[in-house]
Write a protein that holds these residues in place. Sequence first.
Motif, PDB file in Angstrom:
ATOM      1  N   UNK A 143     -31.220  -6.342  30.909  1.00 21.42           N
ATOM      2  CA  UNK A 143     -31.123  -5.241  29.967  1.00 21.42           C
ATOM      3  C   UNK A 143     -32.386  -4.455  29.682  1.00 21.42           C
ATOM      4  N   UNK A 144     -33.528  -4.829  30.270  1.00 17.94           N
ATOM      5  CA  UNK A 144     -34.710  -3.974  30.106  1.00 17.94           C
ATOM      6  C   UNK A 144     -34.542  -2.809  31.081  1.00 17.94           C
ATOM      7  N   UNK A 145     -33.470  -2.046  30.889  1.00 20.17           N
ATOM      8  CA  UNK A 145     -33.126  -0.975  31.827  1.00 20.17           C
ATOM      9  C   UNK A 145     -32.249   0.042  31.106  1.00 20.17           C
ATOM     10  N   UNK A 146     -32.069   1.188  31.730  1.00 20.22           N
ATOM     11  CA  UNK A 146     -31.310   2.272  31.090  1.00 20.22           C
ATOM     12  C   UNK A 146     -29.810   2.039  31.109  1.00 20.22           C
ATOM     13  N   UNK A 147     -29.334   1.414  32.191  1.00 22.20           N
ATOM     14  CA  UNK A 147     -27.888   1.277  32.393  1.00 22.20           C
ATOM     15  C   UNK A 147     -27.595  -0.095  32.952  1.00 22.20           C
TER      16      UNK A 147
ATOM     17  N   UNK B 162     -19.988 -22.739  31.109  1.00 20.67           N
ATOM     18  CA  UNK B 162     -20.006 -24.032  31.776  1.00 20.67           C
ATOM     19  C   UNK B 162     -19.159 -24.004  33.058  1.00 20.67           C
ATOM     20  N   UNK B 163     -18.973 -22.829  33.637  1.00 21.16           N
ATOM     21  CA  UNK B 163     -18.194 -22.679  34.882  1.00 21.16           C
ATOM     22  C   UNK B 163     -18.628 -23.735  35.898  1.00 21.16           C
ATOM     23  N   UNK B 164     -17.638 -24.480  36.429  1.00 25.99           N
ATOM     24  CA  UNK B 164     -17.953 -25.574  37.355  1.00 25.99           C
ATOM     25  C   UNK B 164     -18.459 -25.040  38.687  1.00 25.99           C
ATOM     26  N   UNK B 165     -18.159 -23.762  38.965  1.00 26.56           N
ATOM     27  CA  UNK B 165     -18.631 -23.177  40.224  1.00 26.56           C
ATOM     28  C   UNK B 165     -19.860 -22.297  40.017  1.00 26.56           C
ATOM     29  N   UNK B 166     -20.424 -22.362  38.835  1.00 28.87           N
ATOM     30  CA  UNK B 166     -21.666 -21.636  38.561  1.00 28.87           C
ATOM     31  C   UNK B 166     -21.409 -20.272  37.944  1.00 28.87           C
ATOM     32  N   UNK B 167     -21.850 -20.113  36.697  1.00 27.77           N
ATOM     33  CA  UNK B 167     -21.714 -18.786  36.079  1.00 27.77           C
ATOM     34  C   UNK B 167     -22.801 -17.858  36.625  1.00 27.77           C
ATOM     35  N   UNK B 168     -22.568 -16.558  36.494  1.00 29.42           N
ATOM     36  CA  UNK B 168     -23.570 -15.578  36.934  1.00 29.42           C
ATOM     37  C   UNK B 168     -24.272 -15.046  35.689  1.00 29.42           C
ATOM     38  N   UNK B 169     -25.555 -15.318  35.592  1.00 29.12           N
ATOM     39  CA  UNK B 169     -26.339 -14.850  34.452  1.00 29.12           C
ATOM     40  C   UNK B 169     -26.589 -13.349  34.556  1.00 29.12           C
ATOM     41  N   UNK B 170     -26.905 -12.744  33.436  1.00 22.65           N
ATOM     42  CA  UNK B 170     -27.105 -11.294  33.376  1.00 22.65           C
ATOM     43  C   UNK B 170     -28.334 -10.855  34.176  1.00 22.65           C
TER      44      UNK B 170
ATOM     45  N   UNK C  85     -21.186  -4.334  24.388  1.00 24.13           N
ATOM     46  CA  UNK C  85     -22.336  -5.210  24.580  1.00 24.13           C
ATOM     47  C   UNK C  85     -22.173  -6.114  25.786  1.00 24.13           C
ATOM     48  N   UNK C  86     -23.306  -6.604  26.260  1.00 22.04           N
ATOM     49  CA  UNK C  86     -23.336  -7.635  27.303  1.00 22.04           C
ATOM     50  C   UNK C  86     -24.330  -8.694  26.842  1.00 22.04           C
ATOM     51  N   UNK C  87     -23.904  -9.961  26.946  1.00 21.20           N
ATOM     52  CA  UNK C  87     -24.791 -11.060  26.584  1.00 21.20           C
ATOM     53  C   UNK C  87     -25.400 -11.699  27.827  1.00 21.20           C
ATOM     54  N   UNK C  88     -25.332 -13.017  27.868  1.00 17.63           N
ATOM     55  CA  UNK C  88     -26.075 -13.758  28.907  1.00 17.63           C
ATOM     56  C   UNK C  88     -25.313 -13.923  30.207  1.00 17.63           C
ATOM     57  N   UNK C  89     -24.025 -13.568  30.230  1.00 16.90           N
ATOM     58  CA  UNK C  89     -23.167 -13.825  31.393  1.00 16.90           C
ATOM     59  C   UNK C  89     -22.554 -12.536  31.892  1.00 16.90           C
ATOM     60  N   UNK C  90     -22.474 -12.344  33.202  1.00 14.87           N
ATOM     61  CA  UNK C  90     -21.736 -11.190  33.722  1.00 14.87           C
ATOM     62  C   UNK C  90     -20.617 -11.558  34.690  1.00 14.87           C
ATOM     63  N   UNK C  91     -20.485 -12.842  35.007  1.00 13.37           N
ATOM     64  CA  UNK C  91     -19.391 -13.243  35.905  1.00 13.37           C
ATOM     65  C   UNK C  91     -19.283 -14.771  35.936  1.00 13.37           C
TER      66      UNK C  91
END
Length: 347
Positions: free
Chosen positions: A130-134, A107-115, A86-92
């Motif tokens: 995630x409204x996608x095939x892959x 809460x990454x101080x340098x900015x999280x990367x949203x999905x 699974x993948x939630x709201x964050x990818x990096x």
Amino acid sequence: MSQTKAYAAQSATSPLAAWDLERREPKPHDVEIEIMYCGVCHSDLHTARNEWHNTIYPVVPGHEIVGRVTRVGEQVKKYKAGDLAGIGCLVDSCRDCDNCKKGLEQYCKNGMVGTYNSKEKNGSGLTYGGYSKRILAHEDFILSISDKLPLEGVAPLLCAGITTYSPLRHWKVGKGDKVGILGLGGLGHMGVKLAVSFGAEVTMLSHSPSKEADAKRLGAHKFVLTSDEKQVQSLNNYFDFILDTVSAEHDYNMYLNMLNTNGNLVCVGAPPTPAQVPAFNLIFQRRSLGGSLIGGIPETQEMLDYCAANNIVSDVEVINIKDINEAYERMLKGDVRYRFVIDMATL
Ligand code: NAP
Ligand code: ZN
Ligand code: ZN
């Protein structure tokens, strides 16, 4: 790069429609997932319609993703093709700041990367959801999914589940606590199930009389209609903790008054309009108003494992991706029992 079928909004006013996006080939630490189900979060709607004034178009929403691993990069140890993931709201995130080191990547101080709707760390492009095939992400942001539970009911745990689990755990909600869950939607129904499973006495606070029976079925001990002044008055100084999941403008003061001494009102719902809260409503009874954002990767895995062990899933209505625009309209009307989940085989 390879093309992936998706659904995107091209502007704040255009409906979601088919759009092909480019995804990178897996890098050495990437895990690629073929998406089976993706939940529909109210944040998807806020973003597709630019209600938070930060959307970059075209946007492909979706951050409640479950599927099967198709390919992994050569350095990946934890996952292999065929695994449920699974993948939630964050990818990096930066992985280096004090919060990332504590597993609080949200809460990454340098900015999280949203999905979705985020800039990738290496500056190479934007993220699409995630409204996608892959989809693919670094293995550190991939969650392991149990095969014990129905996958369509597991998908919403990746946002609605963790967003309610994390504050309930942080504020140590449990036996002996009187808890109010405000708003019975995707987040709210998970809030009820989780708070009940932690042993709290749970009251559903809702503006929809039609949801009373469901609230009780989900485990709530009480149901209070927020438009009924008498019922609201009876809750003065009552709760230890209220989790506010409401997506639209509402009066926070009414709920602050329901808190007992030292009580906490925690916002997870994110209406676009600012709240007006006089300091006096906090000073008297030493009440606190707080907020909470999704959850970090270790806690998200903990929540998924907890739900698998305790048989907790979301109540879902599975939809064809072609019906996504109608689903948004129904979500706005509160007509969802209690999460739409897209069957990605229909894309
Ligand atoms: P949802 O399924 O649409 O549920 C929202 C609920 O709020 C509705 O079911 C309704 O419950 C209540 N509500 C809606 N309009 C209202 C109004 N005008 N007055 C009073 N109550 C109203 O949405 P969701 O997916 O659970 O998301 C809820 C909010 O949380 C959204 O703003 C979303 O962006 C945000 N969110 C935040 C995080 C985070 O990390 N903090 C994560 C995910 C989502 P009743 O009918 O029971 O009153
Ligand atoms: Zn969400
Ligand atoms: Zn960081």
